[in-house]
Every structure is written in structure tokens, then in C-alpha cells.
Design an enzyme around this catalytic site. Structure first.
Site, mmCIF file in Angstrom:
data_model
loop_
_atom_site.group_PDB
_atom_site.id
_atom_site.type_symbol
_atom_site.label_atom_id
_atom_site.label_comp_id
_atom_site.label_asym_id
_atom_site.label_seq_id
_atom_site.Cartn_x
_atom_site.Cartn_y
_atom_site.Cartn_z
ATOM 1 N N LYS A 1 2.243 -4.222 6.828
ATOM 2 C CA LYS A 1 2.438 -4.034 5.190
ATOM 3 C C LYS A 1 4.254 -3.471 4.704
ATOM 4 O O LYS A 1 4.899 -4.065 4.384
ATOM 5 C CB LYS A 1 1.667 -2.816 4.230
ATOM 6 C CG LYS A 1 0.660 -2.671 3.948
ATOM 7 C CD LYS A 1 -0.032 -3.916 3.829
ATOM 8 C CE LYS A 1 -1.560 -4.621 3.369
ATOM 9 N NZ LYS A 1 -1.786 -5.716 2.600
ATOM 10 N N TYR B 1 -1.551 -1.126 10.513
ATOM 11 C CA TYR B 1 -2.082 -1.842 9.386
ATOM 12 C C TYR B 1 -0.527 -1.571 8.649
ATOM 13 O O TYR B 1 -0.304 -2.544 7.811
ATOM 14 C CB TYR B 1 -3.435 -0.761 9.181
ATOM 15 C CG TYR B 1 -3.594 -1.340 7.204
ATOM 16 C CD1 TYR B 1 -3.959 -2.421 6.636
ATOM 17 C CD2 TYR B 1 -3.054 -0.343 6.386
ATOM 18 C CE1 TYR B 1 -4.110 -2.998 5.283
ATOM 19 C CE2 TYR B 1 -3.141 -0.390 5.016
ATOM 20 C CZ TYR B 1 -3.217 -1.341 4.772
ATOM 21 O OH TYR B 1 -3.681 -1.872 3.812
ATOM 22 N N SER C 1 0.993 -1.253 -0.091
ATOM 23 C CA SER C 1 0.378 0.025 0.515
ATOM 24 C C SER C 1 0.843 1.831 0.258
ATOM 25 O O SER C 1 1.732 1.218 0.599
ATOM 26 C CB SER C 1 -0.884 -0.249 1.665
ATOM 27 O OG SER C 1 -1.619 1.444 0.993
HETATM 28 P P1 NAD Z 1 -11.320 -7.246 1.648
HETATM 29 O O1 NAD Z 1 -11.364 -6.764 2.476
HETATM 30 O O2 NAD Z 1 -12.366 -7.122 0.326
HETATM 31 O O3 NAD Z 1 -10.439 -8.434 0.846
HETATM 32 C C1 NAD Z 1 -9.419 -9.247 1.638
HETATM 33 C C2 NAD Z 1 -9.925 -10.392 1.640
HETATM 34 O O4 NAD Z 1 -8.677 -11.542 2.540
HETATM 35 C C3 NAD Z 1 -11.314 -10.675 2.039
HETATM 36 O O5 NAD Z 1 -12.058 -11.388 1.535
HETATM 37 C C4 NAD Z 1 -11.062 -11.611 3.907
HETATM 38 O O6 NAD Z 1 -12.018 -12.573 4.273
HETATM 39 C C5 NAD Z 1 -9.653 -12.051 3.662
HETATM 40 N N1 NAD Z 1 -8.925 -12.443 4.354
HETATM 41 C C6 NAD Z 1 -8.906 -11.687 5.396
HETATM 42 N N2 NAD Z 1 -7.600 -12.572 6.506
HETATM 43 C C7 NAD Z 1 -7.789 -13.730 6.030
HETATM 44 C C8 NAD Z 1 -7.002 -14.988 6.262
HETATM 45 N N3 NAD Z 1 -6.366 -14.743 7.370
HETATM 46 N N4 NAD Z 1 -7.478 -16.049 5.708
HETATM 47 C C9 NAD Z 1 -7.947 -16.245 4.644
HETATM 48 N N5 NAD Z 1 -8.541 -15.000 4.379
HETATM 49 C C10 NAD Z 1 -8.634 -13.601 4.707
HETATM 50 O O7 NAD Z 1 -9.663 -6.088 1.259
HETATM 51 P P2 NAD Z 1 -9.805 -5.443 -0.621
HETATM 52 O O8 NAD Z 1 -9.745 -4.124 -0.139
HETATM 53 O O9 NAD Z 1 -9.516 -6.219 -1.204
HETATM 54 O O10 NAD Z 1 -7.940 -5.331 -0.436
HETATM 55 C C11 NAD Z 1 -6.592 -6.856 -0.439
HETATM 56 C C12 NAD Z 1 -5.306 -6.228 -0.595
HETATM 57 O O11 NAD Z 1 -4.747 -5.062 -0.725
HETATM 58 C C13 NAD Z 1 -5.310 -6.504 1.165
HETATM 59 O O12 NAD Z 1 -4.672 -6.859 1.914
HETATM 60 C C14 NAD Z 1 -5.350 -5.267 1.610
HETATM 61 O O13 NAD Z 1 -4.760 -4.319 3.064
HETATM 62 C C15 NAD Z 1 -4.195 -4.293 0.009
HETATM 63 N N6 NAD Z 1 -4.873 -3.076 -0.082
HETATM 64 C C16 NAD Z 1 -5.713 -2.469 0.100
HETATM 65 C C17 NAD Z 1 -5.982 -1.268 -0.725
HETATM 66 C C18 NAD Z 1 -7.442 -0.299 -0.664
HETATM 67 O O14 NAD Z 1 -8.396 0.698 0.072
HETATM 68 N N7 NAD Z 1 -8.886 -1.366 -0.627
HETATM 69 C C19 NAD Z 1 -5.198 -0.137 -0.976
HETATM 70 C C20 NAD Z 1 -3.569 -0.713 -0.278
HETATM 71 C C21 NAD Z 1 -3.919 -1.716 0.240
HETATM 72 C C1 UD1 Z 2 -6.862 5.938 3.538
HETATM 73 C C2 UD1 Z 2 -5.905 5.531 4.590
HETATM 74 C C3 UD1 Z 2 -5.003 4.666 4.145
HETATM 75 C C4 UD1 Z 2 -5.180 3.767 2.597
HETATM 76 C C5 UD1 Z 2 -6.551 4.645 1.635
HETATM 77 C C6 UD1 Z 2 -6.673 3.310 0.844
HETATM 78 C C7 UD1 Z 2 -6.659 6.348 7.081
HETATM 79 C C8 UD1 Z 2 -6.044 7.329 7.824
HETATM 80 N N1 UD1 Z 2 -5.568 5.964 6.182
HETATM 81 O O1 UD1 Z 2 -6.585 7.288 2.876
HETATM 82 O O2 UD1 Z 2 -4.124 4.142 4.918
HETATM 83 O O3 UD1 Z 2 -4.075 2.892 2.532
HETATM 84 O O4 UD1 Z 2 -7.699 4.651 2.505
HETATM 85 O O5 UD1 Z 2 -7.572 2.363 1.384
HETATM 86 O O6 UD1 Z 2 -7.596 5.734 7.075
HETATM 87 N N2 UD1 Z 2 -12.162 12.103 3.028
HETATM 88 C C9 UD1 Z 2 -13.478 12.940 3.364
HETATM 89 N N3 UD1 Z 2 -14.675 13.184 3.705
HETATM 90 C C10 UD1 Z 2 -14.713 11.492 4.314
HETATM 91 C C11 UD1 Z 2 -13.883 10.422 3.807
HETATM 92 C C12 UD1 Z 2 -12.593 11.180 3.199
HETATM 93 O O7 UD1 Z 2 -13.253 14.602 3.237
HETATM 94 O O8 UD1 Z 2 -15.909 10.862 4.432
HETATM 95 C C13 UD1 Z 2 -10.988 13.129 2.102
HETATM 96 C C14 UD1 Z 2 -10.244 12.524 3.153
HETATM 97 O O9 UD1 Z 2 -9.716 13.167 3.897
HETATM 98 C C15 UD1 Z 2 -8.931 12.365 2.227
HETATM 99 C C16 UD1 Z 2 -9.863 11.737 1.321
HETATM 100 O O10 UD1 Z 2 -11.516 12.168 1.281
HETATM 101 O O11 UD1 Z 2 -8.597 13.826 2.202
HETATM 102 C C17 UD1 Z 2 -9.907 9.939 0.882
HETATM 103 O O12 UD1 Z 2 -10.385 9.940 1.851
HETATM 104 P P1 UD1 Z 2 -9.546 8.043 2.651
HETATM 105 O O13 UD1 Z 2 -10.650 7.498 0.981
HETATM 106 O O14 UD1 Z 2 -9.878 7.431 3.264
HETATM 107 O O15 UD1 Z 2 -8.253 7.232 1.534
HETATM 108 P P2 UD1 Z 2 -6.767 7.857 2.413
HETATM 109 O O16 UD1 Z 2 -6.996 9.023 3.272
HETATM 110 O O17 UD1 Z 2 -6.111 7.753 1.703
#
Ligand code: NAD
Ligand code: UD1
Length: 337
Positions: A152, A148, A124
């Protein structure tokens, strides 16, 4: 070629399942559905018309995971499984460290035992901490601000050490920026548990009338319109980035961190206005103070991804807003009936 996707039933995992199946890969999913549902797997099958095996297994469970490797000839692994809520990770850090680190170690030990050496990891942009050197490139020093993020950061280090000890091992550490949007079919999308924290799910809740108004956290940032700027990326672009990363992992050894972002920063106001315009739906909002821990601006340098993976995001903000709203309208309660 067969790819194991841990966490393949989740938001990014399901979209990556679709992208890989459409490219002709065979896939297997391992998920314990702690934050997802087997219904999402059925939807992937519905979109692609293809069948595949899925295991209801905790990736921390050594015998359970050994069974997955024993029963299948796996060539590469994409490790999505993990817990991802920043606030929750501050409240229950040990659960985050246990789940995210233990699942990775179990997976790596299984891979070692069964001779699988291609690994793609969901990292991330959070590993860049509070850096203000935009655009962020992969040489930027890393450091985190919450448990969190530290999981990572630590997993990236575990993968670098694993690659250093085994010259045949390859790991691609994909640093995602802000994934939003959904598959154009509206059959799969983001289905957060409880009250969402991130911007797009909150815009969707507001547009759908579940929330009276969106709270805009701060309009006094040093950005063009005062609101926070982020690099939002369509989840289908992100999914395609994983297919490119698998190819890279198979062709190169060693550990490589690569950003998956668009290189464009959009403000909260730009996002609201684009959403309203594209979907002809109002998003009422109120101005609130800054959210603690937020930074003003964060966007990627996408150059390394283009150079190494030959991958570039193609979809714009309008498409992200349209597809997110399509998913929301077709699934007002997510996967729940
Ligand atoms: P998500 O929660 O939708 O998907 C994660 C999946 O992992 C879920 O289906 C959950 O049931 C499964 N899981 C969790 N722990 C497990 C375990 N111990 N064994 C088996 N399954 C397990 O999240 P996502 O948004 O699809 O994210 C996927 C990955 O990407 C995560 O590692 C997350 O940290 C990373 N990531 C997500 C974002 C984002 O904004 N969505 C941003 C950066 C990184
Ligand atoms: C969040 C996570 C980050 C993660 C990323 C993607 C936190 C502190 N950080 O970051 O670790 O990698 O999501 O999943 O949670 N905002 C509003 N109103 C809202 C929600 C958000 O104004 O109701 C603004 C926030 O201030 C920010 C932007 O929207 O400027 C994006 O917010 P968000 O979607 O939560 O993502 P990140 O802040 O990038």
C-alpha cells in the site's frame, strides 16, 4: 460517466458498485475472482435492478486489461483489486508484491495509453504503522510493519510520482480504517476465505455457533476497558466515500491521501456488547494474551474527508452489528450455497 472498478466483486467493491449505480454512474467491473465469486456481481444487479459489464480478467494481464480499455470509454478507475491478508503477506511476500504492485502498474500504463487520468486507490490505515498520535491525520509520517502494508505504501508513492509527472493526473489515496457491516438487503457482505482473522467475521462465526468462543486478544491495553480500540466504519459509508472521491478526482489534479474513518474508537468489549444487545444473540468469549503485532488504539481524524470530499460517515456501531448479522444469517456459508 463510466467508472472501472478493479476488484469490484470483492467485499468493498460490491458495496461501492451499488452506491455508484444508485447515484446514476455507469460501471464496469474487472476481477479474476481469486477471492470472490461472479455470484456477488449477480447480487449487485439484483439489489440495484441495473445491468453492467464485468470482465473475468487478472489486472496484471496487460493484453486482457487493454481489451477492457479498448472496448469501453472509461472516465475514472477505482482500484480495489489486491490481496489483503496481513499474515499471509508475511508467509508469501513475493506473491503480495507481484500481485498488488503489478496490477497497479498494468492499470496505470493502460490508463496512460487510453488517456484516463482519474484514479481512486484502496489504501489502508496500515500505512500509519505503529504511530500512537491519535486521532491519525494524513500528515502523520507513514511506515509499515508487514509486506501487505508495504504494498500500500509503495503504491501510494507510485501514484504520487505519476501525478507529479503528469499535471492532468489525479489520484485519491483512500486510507480505510476498519470496514465492517453489510448492505441492509443482506444480499452482499464480507465472505472471507478460510478461517477469518478480523474481529467482526470472528464474532459472526461465534454467534453462528461455528466457533465455540471468541478469543479476546488482550485486556491489559492502556484503553478504557483494557481491550484494543479501532475505528470501525460501516462498509456502506465507505462505499459512499468512494463516490465522493470520484467527484473530487474529476475536479482536482494531483495526489491526495484521505482517511475514511468515523473518528470514533470502539473497544473489543464495546463491540461484543453492542452486537449482543442489537441482535439478541450471545457472543461467548475467552480472554487470551495480546496478538503479536497489535497496537492498543487506532482511529482516524475524519476532518480532511469532510473538508475535501464533503463526506462523513453516518452509520453507527449498532447498525454495523445489525447489518453484519443480517448478512450472516441470510448467507450462513457466504456466497457458497
Ligand atoms: P476482497 O478480497 O473482498 O476484494 C478484492 C478483490 O480483488 C477480490 O474480488 C479479488 O478477487 C480481486 N483481485 C485480487 N487480485 C486481483 C487481480 N490481480 N486481478 C483481478 N482481481 C483481483 O477485499 P476488500 O476487503 O474488498 O478490499 C478491497 C481493497 O481494499 C483491497 O485492495 C484491500 O487491500 C483494501 N483494504 C481493505 C480493508 C479491509 O479491511 N477490508 C482495509 C484497508 C484496505
Ligand atoms: C487488521 C490488520 C490491518 C488491517 C485491518 C483492517 C493485522 C495485524 N492487522 O487490523 O492491517 O488494515 O485489520 O482489515 O491483521 N481481536 C480480538 N479477537 C479476534 C480478532 C481481533 O480480540 O479474534 C481484536 C484485535 O486485537 C484488535 C481488534 O480486535 O484490537 C480489531 O482486530 P482486527 O479486526 O483484526 O483489525 P486490526 O487489528 O485493526
Amino acid at each position: 460517466m463510466t467508472i472501472l472498478l478493479t476488484g469490484g466483486a470483492g467485499y468493498i467493491g460490491t458495496h461501492t458498485c451499488v452506491a455508484l449505480l444508485e447515484l446514476g454512474y455507469d460501471i464496469i467491473v474487472a476481477d479474476n475472482y481469486i477471492n470472490s465469486t461472479p455470484l456477488a456481481i449477480d447480487r449487485v444487479k439484483e439489489i440495484t435492478g441495473k445491468n453492467f459489464k464485468s470482465y473475468d480478467v487478472d489486472v496484471c494481464d496487460i493484453p486482457g486489461m487493454e481489451r477492457v480499455f479498448e472496448e469501453n470509454k472509461i472516465d475514472a478507475v477505482i482500484h480495489f483489486a489486491g490481496l489483503k491478508a496481513v499474515g499471509e503477506s508475511c508467509a508469501i511476500p513475493l506473491r503480495y508484491y507481484r500481485n498488488n504492485l503489478d496490477s497497479t502498474l498494468t492499470l496505470l500504463e493502460c490508463m496512460q495509453k487510453y488517456g484516463v487520468r482519474n484514479f481512486v486507490f484502496s489504501s489502508s490505515a496500515t500505512v500509519y504503522g505503529t504511530s500512537q498520535n491519535m486521532p491519525l491525520d494524513e500528515k502523520e509520517p507513514t511506515g509499515c510493519t508487514n509486506p501487505y502494508g508495504w504494498t500500500k505504501y509503495m503504491i501510494e508513492q507510485i501514484l504520487r510520482d505519476t501525478a507529479a509527472a503528469d499535471p492532468e493526473f489525479s489520484a485519491v489515496l483512500l486510507r480505510y480504517f476498519n470496514p465492517i457491516g453489510a448492505h441492509e438487503s443482506g444480499l452482499i457482505g464480507e465472505d472471507p476465505n478460510g478461517i477469518p482473522n478480523n474481529l467482526m467475521p470472528r464474532i459472526l462465526n461465534t454467534a453462528a455457533g461455528k466457533m465455540k468462543a471468541l478469543t479476546v486478544f488482550g485486556n491489559d491495553y492502556p484503553t478504557p476497558d483494557g481491550t484494543g480500540v479501532r475505528d470501525y466504519i460501516h462498509v456502506c459509508d465507505l462505499a459512499e466515500g468512494h463516490a465522493a472521491a470520484i467527484k473530487y478526482a474529476v475536479e482536482h489534479k494531483g495526489a491526495e491521501a484521505i482517511n475514511l474513518g468515523t473518528g470514533n474508537g470502539y473497544s473489543v468489549f464495546e463491540m461484543i456488547h453492542t452486537f449482543e444487545e442489537v441482535n439478541h444473540t450471545p457472543v461467548p468469549y475467552t480472554l487470551e494474551p495480546r496478538r503479536p503485532g497489535d497496537i492498543a488504539t487506532c482511529y482516524a481524524s475524519p476532518e480532511k474527508a469532510e473538508k475535501c470530499l464533503g463526506w462523513k460517515a453516518k452509520r453507527g456501531l449498532a447498525e454495523m452489528c445489525r447489518d453484519a448479522w443480517n448478512w450472516q444469517q441470510k448467507n450462513p456459508n457466504g456466497y457458497k450455497a
